[in-house]
Design an enzyme around this catalytic site. Sequence first.
Site, PDB file in Angstrom:
ATOM      1  N   TYR A  54       0.827  -1.199   0.000  1.00  0.00           N
ATOM      2  CA  TYR A  54       0.000   0.000   0.000  1.00  0.00           C
ATOM      3  C   TYR A  54       0.868   1.259   0.000  1.00  0.00           C
ATOM      4  O   TYR A  54       1.451   1.645   1.021  1.00  0.00           O
ATOM      5  CB  TYR A  54      -0.936   0.019   1.208  1.00  0.00           C
ATOM      6  CG  TYR A  54      -1.821  -1.197   1.351  1.00  0.00           C
ATOM      7  CD1 TYR A  54      -2.084  -2.033   0.269  1.00  0.00           C
ATOM      8  CD2 TYR A  54      -2.388  -1.518   2.572  1.00  0.00           C
ATOM      9  CE1 TYR A  54      -2.887  -3.162   0.404  1.00  0.00           C
ATOM     10  CE2 TYR A  54      -3.211  -2.639   2.720  1.00  0.00           C
ATOM     11  CZ  TYR A  54      -3.444  -3.456   1.640  1.00  0.00           C
ATOM     12  OH  TYR A  54      -4.245  -4.573   1.779  1.00  0.00           O
ATOM     13  N   PRO A 199     -15.230  -6.797   3.015  1.00  0.00           N
ATOM     14  CA  PRO A 199     -16.309  -7.485   3.730  1.00  0.00           C
ATOM     15  C   PRO A 199     -17.695  -6.899   3.518  1.00  0.00           C
ATOM     16  O   PRO A 199     -18.687  -7.571   3.805  1.00  0.00           O
ATOM     17  CB  PRO A 199     -15.895  -7.353   5.202  1.00  0.00           C
ATOM     18  CG  PRO A 199     -15.129  -6.064   5.244  1.00  0.00           C
ATOM     19  CD  PRO A 199     -14.387  -6.010   3.934  1.00  0.00           C
ATOM     20  N   GLY A 202     -20.053  -5.904  -1.374  1.00  0.00           N
ATOM     21  CA  GLY A 202     -21.205  -6.520  -2.018  1.00  0.00           C
ATOM     22  C   GLY A 202     -22.509  -6.137  -1.355  1.00  0.00           C
ATOM     23  O   GLY A 202     -23.478  -5.754  -2.007  1.00  0.00           O
TER      24      GLY A 202
END
Length: 270
Positions: A54, A199, A202
């Site tokens: 990152y 997590p 969706g």
Amino acid sequence: MNEFAIGGDLTVHRLGFGAMHLPTESGPARENAIAVARRAVELGVTLIDTAHLYGGGANEELLAEALHPYPEDLVVTTKVGVVRTGDDWKYDARPESLRVQVDDGLRRLRVERIELLQLHRIDPETPLADQLGALRDLRDEGKIGRIGLSEVTVDELARAREIVDIASVQNRYSLLDRSYEAVLDACEAAGIAFLPWRPVLGAASKATAGIAVVAAELGVTTAQVGLAWLLARSPVILPIPGTTKIAHLEENFAAAEIKLTDEHLRRLGT
């Protein structure tokens, strides 16, 4: 319970924070990112996830600027095994490279030991025994406390556990993405922490009618239902939702207090 002991002895709150999306460039965006990280700790987050990848380590440096000296109960876990090459990235879990990446992580995070160090991806060009053997050596030297994996199959997890103790697995998983169900089951059977990344995406972006109805009944968001479902799905699940907004962070953390009934879980497909 809202706590879990990673590796049997590293106790954290089960709802953590993923720092990947925090901006690291100078200016107001960085100042906001620091405020978000600090607010996460204020709320009670004790597990923050970052990685060598990152920002090429800039994310690790941001967390150190925001939070060092760290609270005694805070675990900042980082990942190695994927490195940046210009604007691209590549797998690199050769033993000599892992040692450099871990040393860089120690320096950037300003610590002498990384309590949980995860292999970001298994390097297909390097024997697994060499990759995990290098991390085991670093653990034995005291630079690493516990070793985890990311994006692995059941077979890869089993082979890894023949080489070294595995404390965690970080795979993609959510209410609407259960492709790693078998890996979660293997982790639960072995008492291994399972950190689902992405997590809530969706549940937040493609909420089915059933999720929306449950959210409306409870007076919460679909994203909160997704997080509450994860916490109810298995005691070894430690979600690490990420955000760049304090309001969203507070909303996510509040999901730890949402209680889904057996009927809710049935309708959500548990």
